[in-house]
Scaffold this motif. Sequence first.
Motif, PDB file in Angstrom:
ATOM      1  N   PHE A   1       0.855  -1.058   0.095  1.00  0.00           N
ATOM      2  CA  PHE A   1      -0.058   0.132  -0.049  1.00  0.00           C
ATOM      3  C   PHE A   1       0.894   1.236  -0.157  1.00  0.00           C
ATOM      4  O   PHE A   1       1.817   1.480   0.772  1.00  0.00           O
ATOM      5  CB  PHE A   1      -0.912  -0.187   1.268  1.00  0.00           C
ATOM      6  CG  PHE A   1      -1.901   0.918   1.365  1.00  0.00           C
ATOM      7  CD1 PHE A   1      -2.565   1.544   0.057  1.00  0.00           C
ATOM      8  CD2 PHE A   1      -2.325   1.533   2.448  1.00  0.00           C
ATOM      9  CE1 PHE A   1      -3.452   2.506   0.303  1.00  0.00           C
ATOM     10  CE2 PHE A   1      -3.360   2.446   2.564  1.00  0.00           C
ATOM     11  CZ  PHE A   1      -3.932   2.997   1.594  1.00  0.00           C
TER      12      PHE A   1
ATOM     13  N   GLU B   1       0.965   9.466   4.873  1.00  0.00           N
ATOM     14  CA  GLU B   1       0.852   9.037   6.205  1.00  0.00           C
ATOM     15  C   GLU B   1      -0.340   8.935   7.014  1.00  0.00           C
ATOM     16  O   GLU B   1      -0.822   7.882   7.530  1.00  0.00           O
ATOM     17  CB  GLU B   1       1.759  10.112   7.234  1.00  0.00           C
ATOM     18  CG  GLU B   1       3.317   9.868   7.143  1.00  0.00           C
ATOM     19  CD  GLU B   1       4.050  11.333   7.232  1.00  0.00           C
ATOM     20  OE1 GLU B   1       3.619  12.083   7.826  1.00  0.00           O
ATOM     21  OE2 GLU B   1       4.984  11.346   6.651  1.00  0.00           O
TER      22      GLU B   1
ATOM     23  N   ILE C   1      -2.471   6.126   5.496  1.00  0.00           N
ATOM     24  CA  ILE C   1      -1.878   4.747   6.319  1.00  0.00           C
ATOM     25  C   ILE C   1      -2.464   4.541   7.695  1.00  0.00           C
ATOM     26  O   ILE C   1      -2.746   3.343   7.947  1.00  0.00           O
ATOM     27  CB  ILE C   1      -0.389   4.735   5.828  1.00  0.00           C
ATOM     28  CG1 ILE C   1      -0.028   4.475   4.492  1.00  0.00           C
ATOM     29  CG2 ILE C   1       0.409   3.647   6.995  1.00  0.00           C
ATOM     30  CD1 ILE C   1       1.453   4.606   4.387  1.00  0.00           C
TER      31      ILE C   1
ATOM     32  N   SER D   1       2.640  -1.408   3.968  1.00  0.00           N
ATOM     33  CA  SER D   1       2.464  -0.067   3.770  1.00  0.00           C
ATOM     34  C   SER D   1       3.790   0.809   3.534  1.00  0.00           C
ATOM     35  O   SER D   1       4.509   0.795   4.860  1.00  0.00           O
ATOM     36  CB  SER D   1       1.337   0.792   4.881  1.00  0.00           C
ATOM     37  OG  SER D   1       0.317   0.122   4.855  1.00  0.00           O
TER      38      SER D   1
ATOM     39  N   ALA E   1       4.793   4.792   3.527  1.00  0.00           N
ATOM     40  CA  ALA E   1       4.422   6.110   3.493  1.00  0.00           C
ATOM     41  C   ALA E   1       5.187   6.930   2.308  1.00  0.00           C
ATOM     42  O   ALA E   1       6.263   6.898   2.313  1.00  0.00           O
ATOM     43  CB  ALA E   1       4.499   6.669   4.772  1.00  0.00           C
TER      44      ALA E   1
END
Length: 351
Positions: free
Chosen positions: A273, A277, A280, A291, A293
């Motif tokens: 992903f 920020e 997430i 994830s 960022a």
Amino acid sequence: MNTKLWAVDKENPIKHSYPQIKQAADLLEQGEVVAFPTETVYGLGANALSDQAVLKIFEAKGRPSDNPLIVHITKQEQLTGLVDNLTQTAHKLMDAFWPGPLTLVLPKKEGVSQYVTAGLDTLAVRMPDHPVARALMEVSGLPLAAPSANLSGKPSPTTAAHVAEDLTDKIAGIVDGGATGVGLESTVVDCTTEIPVILRPGGVTKEQLEGVVGKVDVDPALLTESSTSKPKSPGMKYTHYAPVAPVFLVEGSQQFLEETIIKAQNEGKKVGFLATEETILKAAGIKELTSIACGTQADLTTVAARLYDALRAFNSTDVDIIFSETFSKTGMGTAIMNRLEKAAGHKVIKE
Ligand code: AMP
Ligand code: MG
């Protein structure tokens, strides 16, 4: 080839890192290829006046020979040897945005290497605003042809480590001046027509350009996915910036983003992903999600600065598929979405 690595002080390279800068400049003068930081991304530089040196860039990157290079200069006087018949608009744009992340496509002069321009009768020129790039050009006295210092098709490098990943043993050296600033390539503007045309969105936004010269057009090929309109900037037709796992852009609400991820997980996929920020954090409840960022929604320049590093970082994970958040196409969002669409090969999942 043994690739040399020089660490230099970004703040005042000529004063604090002269021996390293001099060694790199000497190699450039000898017709070798050296990577160096600019304020956009790392560039892969060679003497723009030497056919042999310029050809080494194409070879090291695996760049198609029909994709022309941007020539970097430190002083406007260098333009006299390179381009001709500059319009008022071109002068206004130089005065407003140079040094900086703006490349101008201008009518080229006889004598400029046909390899730099890939046979076109125009030349793309930029004056970078990075102390290390400028120091190399000042010490070597050369205009430098320099595309991004990545293998063709990979995300552009924003650190010396990214360059080393792609080009170790393929080039003479890498000057490490730390992470770049903007993180996306320069805006390319065609200044050969009365109304300037954006050929590639980048570090300077359309809004900023219009603030200086009034109306600015956008190459229609940038506005459609169809392969029927041929981009005026040859490089824009190539897939780019792609990590190994396929990328899909997800357009819709937070709930739709999360449903899309969970659906893929239920099909047995390991999901990556790519998002800000904030997004997430909101999706923190989803288990086994990798994830990464890229910046904050509060400031899209942070997304630009982090994007390529984040895309590369997925290659050290075991994800099968990557879903990415999308952004509105205004200001810096235009360039970010252009790169994301290319990374995704225009694969979009809409709510
Ligand atoms: P890169 O150096 O990898 O950032 O790519 C340079 C970009 O500028 C590519 O998209 C090229 O196609 C584009 N470019 C370079 N020279 C010209 C030119 N003379 N006319 C139009 N586009 C150009
Ligand atoms: Mg490139």
